[in-house]
Structures are given as structure tokens and as C-alpha cells.
Design a protein around this motif. Structure first.
Motif, PDB file in Angstrom:
ATOM      1  N   ILE A  53       8.221  -1.978  10.622  1.00  0.00           N
ATOM      2  CA  ILE A  53       7.283  -2.592   9.776  1.00  0.00           C
ATOM      3  C   ILE A  53       8.308  -3.542   8.857  1.00  0.00           C
ATOM      4  CG2 ILE A  53       4.857  -2.562  10.591  1.00  0.00           C
ATOM      5  CD1 ILE A  53       4.495  -1.538   7.340  1.00  0.00           C
ATOM      6  N   MET A  54       9.272  -2.732   8.272  1.00  0.00           N
ATOM      7  CA  MET A  54      10.469  -3.175   7.532  1.00  0.00           C
ATOM      8  C   MET A  54      10.908  -4.278   7.757  1.00  0.00           C
ATOM      9  SD  MET A  54       8.767  -1.792   4.455  1.00  0.00           S
ATOM     10  CE  MET A  54       7.570  -0.480   4.256  1.00  0.00           C
ATOM     11  N   THR A  55      11.735  -3.741   8.621  1.00  0.00           N
ATOM     12  CA  THR A  55      12.135  -5.249   9.038  1.00  0.00           C
ATOM     13  C   THR A  55      11.697  -6.275   9.399  1.00  0.00           C
ATOM     14  OG1 THR A  55      11.723  -4.955  11.551  1.00  0.00           O
ATOM     15  CG2 THR A  55      13.503  -3.584  10.416  1.00  0.00           C
ATOM     16  N   LEU A  56      12.549  -7.871   9.452  1.00  0.00           N
ATOM     17  CA  LEU A  56      12.243  -8.786  10.289  1.00  0.00           C
ATOM     18  C   LEU A  56      11.228  -8.672  11.634  1.00  0.00           C
ATOM     19  CD1 LEU A  56      12.221 -12.268   9.809  1.00  0.00           C
ATOM     20  CD2 LEU A  56      13.939 -11.822  10.909  1.00  0.00           C
ATOM     21  N   GLU A  57      11.575  -8.398  12.259  1.00  0.00           N
ATOM     22  CA  GLU A  57      10.756  -8.280  13.756  1.00  0.00           C
ATOM     23  C   GLU A  57       9.529  -7.370  13.638  1.00  0.00           C
ATOM     24  OE1 GLU A  57      14.402  -7.121  13.032  1.00  0.00           O
ATOM     25  OE2 GLU A  57      15.176  -9.117  14.142  1.00  0.00           O
ATOM     26  N   GLY A  58       9.458  -6.223  13.074  1.00  0.00           N
ATOM     27  CA  GLY A  58       9.129  -5.322  13.024  1.00  0.00           C
ATOM     28  C   GLY A  58       7.786  -5.790  12.226  1.00  0.00           C
ATOM     29  N   ALA A  59       7.986  -6.704  11.246  1.00  0.00           N
ATOM     30  CA  ALA A  59       7.058  -6.975  10.567  1.00  0.00           C
ATOM     31  C   ALA A  59       6.563  -8.555  10.782  1.00  0.00           C
ATOM     32  CB  ALA A  59       7.115  -7.353   9.106  1.00  0.00           C
ATOM     33  N   TRP A  60       6.767  -9.221  11.987  1.00  0.00           N
ATOM     34  CA  TRP A  60       6.654 -10.937  12.262  1.00  0.00           C
ATOM     35  C   TRP A  60       6.622 -11.168  11.537  1.00  0.00           C
ATOM     36  CZ3 TRP A  60       4.788 -11.418  17.591  1.00  0.00           C
ATOM     37  CH2 TRP A  60       4.514 -10.074  18.134  1.00  0.00           C
ATOM     38  N   GLY A  61       7.877 -11.335  11.258  1.00  0.00           N
ATOM     39  CA  GLY A  61       8.298 -12.402   9.486  1.00  0.00           C
ATOM     40  C   GLY A  61       7.858 -12.094   8.212  1.00  0.00           C
ATOM     41  N   MET A  62       6.768 -10.527   8.000  1.00  0.00           N
ATOM     42  CA  MET A  62       6.136 -10.803   7.072  1.00  0.00           C
ATOM     43  C   MET A  62       7.164  -9.059   6.050  1.00  0.00           C
ATOM     44  SD  MET A  62       2.161 -11.326   6.314  1.00  0.00           S
ATOM     45  CE  MET A  62       1.750 -10.034   7.114  1.00  0.00           C
ATOM     46  N   HIS A  63       8.428  -9.272   6.510  1.00  0.00           N
ATOM     47  CA  HIS A  63       8.923  -8.508   6.284  1.00  0.00           C
ATOM     48  C   HIS A  63       9.152  -8.452   4.694  1.00  0.00           C
ATOM     49  CE1 HIS A  63      11.508 -11.342   7.125  1.00  0.00           C
ATOM     50  NE2 HIS A  63      12.127 -11.341   6.065  1.00  0.00           N
ATOM     51  N   GLU A  64       9.202  -9.217   3.484  1.00  0.00           N
ATOM     52  CA  GLU A  64       9.439  -9.392   2.169  1.00  0.00           C
ATOM     53  C   GLU A  64       8.002  -8.956   1.662  1.00  0.00           C
ATOM     54  OE1 GLU A  64      10.136 -13.256   0.815  1.00  0.00           O
ATOM     55  OE2 GLU A  64      11.884 -13.127   1.621  1.00  0.00           O
ATOM     56  N   VAL A  65       6.874  -9.019   2.050  1.00  0.00           N
ATOM     57  CA  VAL A  65       5.763  -8.510   2.129  1.00  0.00           C
ATOM     58  C   VAL A  65       5.464  -7.092   2.114  1.00  0.00           C
ATOM     59  CG1 VAL A  65       2.880  -8.491   2.662  1.00  0.00           C
ATOM     60  CG2 VAL A  65       4.161 -10.086   2.559  1.00  0.00           C
ATOM     61  N   THR A  66       5.422  -6.498   3.319  1.00  0.00           N
ATOM     62  CA  THR A  66       5.900  -4.629   3.623  1.00  0.00           C
ATOM     63  C   THR A  66       6.875  -4.366   2.510  1.00  0.00           C
ATOM     64  OG1 THR A  66       7.258  -5.291   5.118  1.00  0.00           O
ATOM     65  CG2 THR A  66       5.240  -5.577   6.031  1.00  0.00           C
ATOM     66  N   ARG A  67       7.966  -4.661   2.722  1.00  0.00           N
ATOM     67  CA  ARG A  67       8.915  -3.957   2.002  1.00  0.00           C
ATOM     68  C   ARG A  67       8.807  -4.102   0.238  1.00  0.00           C
ATOM     69  NH1 ARG A  67      14.596  -7.577   4.228  1.00  0.00           N
ATOM     70  NH2 ARG A  67      14.041  -6.452   6.269  1.00  0.00           N
ATOM     71  N   PHE A  68       8.088  -5.266  -0.708  1.00  0.00           N
ATOM     72  CA  PHE A  68       7.600  -4.844  -1.576  1.00  0.00           C
ATOM     73  C   PHE A  68       6.813  -3.939  -1.324  1.00  0.00           C
ATOM     74  CE2 PHE A  68       3.587  -5.855  -4.833  1.00  0.00           C
ATOM     75  CZ  PHE A  68       4.684  -6.535  -5.830  1.00  0.00           C
ATOM     76  N   ARG A  69       5.954  -3.306  -0.951  1.00  0.00           N
ATOM     77  CA  ARG A  69       4.989  -2.122  -0.723  1.00  0.00           C
ATOM     78  C   ARG A  69       5.441  -1.181   0.199  1.00  0.00           C
ATOM     79  NH1 ARG A  69      -0.894  -2.733  -2.322  1.00  0.00           N
ATOM     80  NH2 ARG A  69       0.099  -0.844  -2.901  1.00  0.00           N
ATOM     81  N   PHE A  70       7.167  -1.177  -0.624  1.00  0.00           N
ATOM     82  CA  PHE A  70       7.211   0.134   0.316  1.00  0.00           C
ATOM     83  C   PHE A  70       7.306   1.562  -0.416  1.00  0.00           C
ATOM     84  CE2 PHE A  70      11.412   3.101   0.469  1.00  0.00           C
ATOM     85  CZ  PHE A  70      11.085   2.995   1.918  1.00  0.00           C
ATOM     86  N   SER A  71       7.112   1.915  -1.018  1.00  0.00           N
ATOM     87  CA  SER A  71       7.127   2.897  -2.217  1.00  0.00           C
ATOM     88  C   SER A  71       5.705   3.494  -2.202  1.00  0.00           C
ATOM     89  CB  SER A  71       7.369   2.461  -3.430  1.00  0.00           C
ATOM     90  OG  SER A  71       6.827   2.165  -4.455  1.00  0.00           O
ATOM     91  N   ASP A  72       4.715   2.769  -1.380  1.00  0.00           N
ATOM     92  CA  ASP A  72       3.083   2.768  -1.512  1.00  0.00           C
ATOM     93  C   ASP A  72       3.042   3.118  -0.445  1.00  0.00           C
ATOM     94  OD1 ASP A  72       2.271   2.921  -4.303  1.00  0.00           O
ATOM     95  OD2 ASP A  72       2.592   0.952  -4.773  1.00  0.00           O
ATOM     96  N   THR A  73       3.848   2.414   0.576  1.00  0.00           N
ATOM     97  CA  THR A  73       2.985   2.876   1.889  1.00  0.00           C
ATOM     98  C   THR A  73       3.901   4.249   3.240  1.00  0.00           C
ATOM     99  OG1 THR A  73       4.122   0.699   2.083  1.00  0.00           O
ATOM    100  CG2 THR A  73       3.388   1.577   4.693  1.00  0.00           C
TER     101      THR A  73
END
Length: 572
Positions: free
Chosen positions: A291-311
Motif C-alpha cells: 500500500i506504499m506503492t501507487l498501484e497498491g494504494a490505489w492512487g493514495m500512496h502519498e497518504v500511506t507513505r506519510f504514515r509509513f512509520s506508524d503503520t
């Protein structure tokens, strides 16, 4: 033979504060809990929960995780909408009124206690309101309900109020709790927790963990809802101001907009849930990476990457009692029972399956199965692509002499493939368009190999069920499939190999052929290695207790850290 048709269907103003009404105290239920310093009060917020309401795996997670946490000694409440009357769910007499769109909406809380062991149990709290009492949970006839935004905003309010006012065992849970908000339907929980309760100095010790089950379902709602409507703000949802609207705001690219005048503005409840919660979980470690990738996050990769350390990714578990080959309610009446210690009974399960499905009764032929939704995500088209190869004999005699059982419902084009495959290969292939729990158990117990060529799979359960029954999985290395199957390597660790199945990297026909050919070759030509792999599969621990311990670690980390969003309190 299968009963029925084998290849057919089967069975902007400050809102009023909550209105406190007279409460009815429930009888006290004794509990043996962990020491005060170790015990957590966990509130699982989910739009569905087994066995009361279910459309997918989310319902099982809410149910089984709650039970596992309770068995560990924690106090657990689940909160879900009451879509209909549930046996044993009794009114508590507690009602609350919430102001949404300048109108008061009153919900009533019902309660059912589920005992899961001596002095341990789960408090199931159901939110009763007319907007939930419909034929479907989210929509009908392939269309979502037009008021889903209202329905699940109301549900979030009710869920946050429940620990404060619903007497469970005579005592409400109080403010010192951890909320586990599941998927977009609970996406407003962290918003209301921060924007309302924390600003009124309530829930100062509470934390919210957001659990992502499938990034493909993001809870999008256009703003304005339609062309002639005025845009809404969070004040319409009962909040004092429009704070944190940016956390939910989303603009669709031009190519995805309805018309030239459409600005593409919307909110996404999944986005806000991720951005505002204290910690984020996904249902498998590998899915956490995806879900940190463009495809895996369905376009919301910037959102998921922002919370990477808390995920963190935590693999879902399975019900080890329901899926127990030594005590399966569908096999025991047939005199069939087996386990890792005594695996011989699996051959009887295979014979039973062959007889009941009208297949040739042969213990030497490999029996391959597929169980899943008939949709592109599940890779049914890949099975269709390799089908001629599978039933044709190759030079080494690995393919050709194979039996195949496929069961599932979904798109008609794939249903037709199942029907055609059976019609043209009687005695070797069964295509069952539909689903029953009984046949799921019997097929998994009797098959030798399970196919799961899913293009993406956040967690997946059949591959874990299969291993529990000594059925070797062949899977695409994605999400929970990657985490729960150990790649077989004949040269590693012992002279008979290591691993529990095969994983292929590319979701295409060549990848599926690679995995399935190696499985069939091992079955035919390396029988001792195969037998030991079957036992290794049955020895795997996919229990919810194991997963629950990881969730407890995340909950404790959240409790030990300051809130991710900690607003200044209102001055008055």
C-alpha cells in the motif's frame, strides 16, 4: 454429485450535545481479567461482524479478533450497526441523540454478551437506528445507498459514545480505551475523537488505531453530493467547526470526473482515517509494503507513505476450531478425521469428495481446487488460460491426468467457463457456480492442491484453511498470500525439502504454470517429500491468538505515545 445446479446458482451551527436519558443497568458478569496495568479496554468498531452481519472478511476479523483479545484477558467491546433484530441482543435502555444536518437523530444501544471461556467474554453492542434497517448493509441492486455518508457518520458518533454510556456488566468501559476502527465505514471515528472529544477534554487517554482491510474501497463522497446541492462541511456532521477537512479532502483527476464543470472535489473516509488515527494497521505485513506503492494504494500512496512509520502489517488469523480436520462438523458424520500426527484420514476425505462430485475415484491422481469470487482480482481468467495446458499431457507426464474442482460465484463470463470446463471433461472437472460452507470444507479437505492466483490479496483466508487440512497452496506472491505460504525448496534444511507450497512472482499464466507444474511434479515423482510437506502444512499456526498478541503490542505502543493529532481544547 452436488445438489442443485452444479453450474448454476445456489441456495454550520453548533450542534446540540448528546441527550442523556435514563439508563438501565445490565446484570453484572464476573470476569477474570489481567492485572490492571496490563489489561486493555478495546473497542472494535466495524460495520459488520459475524455471525450477525457479513459481506466479507471484515466481519470475521471483528468477531474472531475480539474473541482472541478477550481470551488473552482484555476487556473487549465490539460496536456494529443493527441491520435487523439479532437473537439475544437486548435493548439496554440507553439512547443518545446526535445532531447531524441541524437535526437530532436518536440511536438506541442493544447488547449481547458472548462468553468465550471461564469468566471471559466479549460485549457486542449494536447501534439501532432506522437508517440501518434495510435489505442491504451498504446498498442494493449494485448501487450504494445515497445516504451512506450520513449513516456512517452517525455510526461513528454512536461508536465513540458507547464506551461512556453503555453499561456492560454493570459498568461502562469509560474513557481509557483503545478504538480499533475498521475500514472506510469507521473513517470518521478518529476525526470525531480528535475534533470533538479531545477538544472537550474527553478521551485524553484514549487512542485510535485504524485497520485497513482493502485499499480498493476508499469511501469516496463527492462534495457537493450532486450538481444542484450546496457543498457540505464537517459542521453538518455535528462538529463545532470544519477543522481537519483537509485530512479527508480529495480531488479526482480530470479523466475521472463526470463532466467538464465537475471540479472533482470529494472526501474519502479511508484517507481521513489513515491521516488522523494514532496508529495504522493492515491485514498482512506484505500488504503493508504494497500500500506504499501507487498501484497498491490505489492512487493514495502519498497518504500511506506519510504514515509509513506508524503503520504495521498483522496477518489475520483463522478460527482453528472451525477449521480443524480432526473435528470438522462436515467430515465427522462421514467417519473422517485426520491431523498432522495422524494424516492418513486425508485420503478418505479425497475419496469422499470424488464420490460425491462424480469424479473418478482414484487416489493416485492429483486433485486441484479453486474456491473464490469469480472476478479478475482472483485470477480466474489465468486458470482459464492455462486450462488446456493443464488437461493435456506434457512430455514428462506431469499434466493431463489431473482432476480439477472449481467453486465460486460472480461474473457470468467466468461462470460460463466453469460450466463449459465441466461439460467437456465429465469425471475429471467439476465447475460449481455458487457457494456453501459445507462444500468449502469438503473441497479443501479432499483436494491435494489449492490454486490462488489473485492479482492482489490483502490477506486471504483459503490458503490458511488449506494448509490446516494438508492441502498444498500454489499462490501469487502478494499480500497475505506471500506471508502465509513458505516457498518450497527441495535443497534447503533437510533431504526432503522445506516449505509449505509454491509462490510465483508474476500474476500471469506463465507464473501460474510454473507454480502448478512444480506442485504436480512433486506430487507425482517425489512422494516422500510431498507427504512431509502435507504434514508441515498442518503444523502451521494461523491462530487468532497469535495475531491478537501483535495487535496488543500496537495498542500498547499507541497508549505509550502522545496522540498523533492532539488539538488544543476549546476555551468554552
Amino acid at each position: 454429485m452436488l445438489t442443485g445446479e452444479k453450474a448454476g446458482k445456489i441456495s454550520a451551527e453548533e450542534v446540540p450535545a448528546p441527550v442523556h436519558e435514563e439508563e438501565e443497568v445490565a446484570p453484572t458478569i464476573p470476569e477474570t481479567l489481567l492485572p490492571e496495568g496490563e489489561r486493555l479496554n478495546v473497542i472494535i468498531v466495524s460495520s459488520e461482524i459475524s455471525p450477525y452481519s457479513k459481506s466479507g472478511g471484515l466481519a470475521d476479523v471483528a468477531d474472531k479478533l475480539g474473541v482472541a483479545l478477550a481470551k488473552l484477558g482484555h476487556r473487549v467491546m465490539t460496536v456494529a450497526p443493527m441491520y435487523r433484530a439479532y437473537e439475544g441482543a437486548e435493548p439496554t435502555g440507553v439512547k443518545r441523540t446526535f445532531g447531524l444536518w441541524d437535526t437530532g437523530h436518536t440511536v438506541e444501544y442493544c447488547h449481547k454478551y458472548e462468553q468465550v471461556g471461564k469468566d471471559k467474554g466479549v460485549d457486542h453492542v449494536f447501534v439501532k437506528h432506522g437508517s440501518f434497517e434495510r435489505k442491504g448493509m451498504y446498498g442494493e441492486g449494485g448501487m450504494d445507498y445515497g445516504d451512506n455518508l450520513f449513516r456512517f457518520a452517525l455510526f461513528a458518533w454512536a461508536s465513540l459514545e458507547a464506551p461512556l454510556v453503555v453499561p456492560c456488566g454493570g459498568v461502562p468501559y469509560g474513557e481509557d480505551v483503545v478504538f480499533l476502527a475498521n475500514d472506510w465505514q469507521a473513517g470518521f471515528v478518529p476525526l470525531i475523537l480528535s475534533s470533538h472529544y479531545r477538544r472537550y477534554k474527553v478521551y485524553s487517554k484514549a487512542r485510535c488505531v485504524f485497520d485497513i482491510h482493502n485499499m480498493g474501497y476508499q469511501g469516496p463522497f463527492p462534495n457537493p453530493p450532486y450538481s444542484e446541492a450546496p457543498p457540505f462541511s464537517f459542521c453538518d456532521f455535528g462538529l463545532r467547526d470544519n477543522a481537519y477537512y483537509d485530512k479527508y479532502f480529495w480531488v479526482y483527476p480530470e479523466e475521472q470526473r463526470a463532466h467538464a464543470l465537475d471540479k472533482g472535489e470529494s472526501i474519502k473516509l479511508l484517507k481521513g482515517g489513515i491521516e488522523m488515527s494514532d496508529k495504522v494497521c493492515t491485514v498482512a505485513p506484505s500488504y503493508c509494503d504494497e500500500i506504499m506503492t501507487l498501484e497498491g494504494a490505489w492512487g493514495m500512496h502519498e497518504v500511506t507513505r506519510f504514515r509509513f512509520s506508524d503503520t504495521v502489517g498483522i496477518l489475520n488469523g483463522i478460527d482453528m476450531d472451525e477449521w480443524d480436520p480432526s473435528n470438522d462438523k462436515f467430515l465427522i458424520p462421514k467417519g473422517i478425521s485426520f491431523s498432522a500426527a495422524e494424516p492418513a484420514g486425508k485420503a478418505k476425505a479425497k475419496e469422499l469428495l470424488q464420490r460425491e462430485l462424480g469424479l473418478q475415484v482414484r487416489k493416485d491422481v492429483p486433485l486441484v481446487c479453486f474456491i473464490g469470487r469469480l472476478a479478475p482480482q482472483k485470477g480466474v481468467d489465468l486458470i482459464e488460460e492455462i486450462f488446456p495446458w493443464l488437461i493435456s499431457r506434457d512430455p514428462k507426464g506431469v499434466t493431463g491426468d489431473v482432476q480439477l474442482v472449481m467453486m465460486g460465484s460472480g461474473e457470468e463470463r467466468y461462470a460460463n467457463f466453469l460450466r463449459r470446463a465441466e461439460a467437456e471433461n465429465k469425471g475429471k472437472v467439476v465447475g460449481y457456480v455458487g457457494f456453501t460452507s459445507e462444500w468449502e470444507h469438503k473441497i479443501i479437505a479432499g483436494a491435494d492442491i489449492l490454486l490462488m492466483p489473485s492479482r492482489y490479496e490483502p490477506c486471504g483466508l483459503p490458503q490458511m484453511y488449506a494448509q490446516r487440512y494438508g492441502t498444498v497452496p500454489v499462490v501469487h506472491a502478494t499480500g497475505g498470500l506471500k506471508d502465509s505460504v513458505i516457498q518450497y525448496n527441495p535443497f534447503q534444511d533437510t533431504d526432503t525439502g522445506y516449505g509449505t507450497g509454491w509462490k510465483f512472482e508474476r500474476a500471469d499464466s506463465a507464473g501460474l504454470q510454473f507454480g502448478l507444474w512444480n506442485a504436480l511434479n512433486t506430487y507425482r515423482n517425489f512422494k516422500d517429500s510431498w507427504s512431509k510437506m502435507v504434514v508441515r502444512c498442518m503444523q502451521q499456526d494461523f491462530s487468532w491468538e497469535k495475531s491478537a498478541q501483535r495487535y496488543v503490542e500496537v495498542f500498547k505502543q499507541a497508549k505509550q505515545s502522545p496522540p498523533f493529532i492532539n488539538p488544543l481544547p476549546f476555551e468554552n
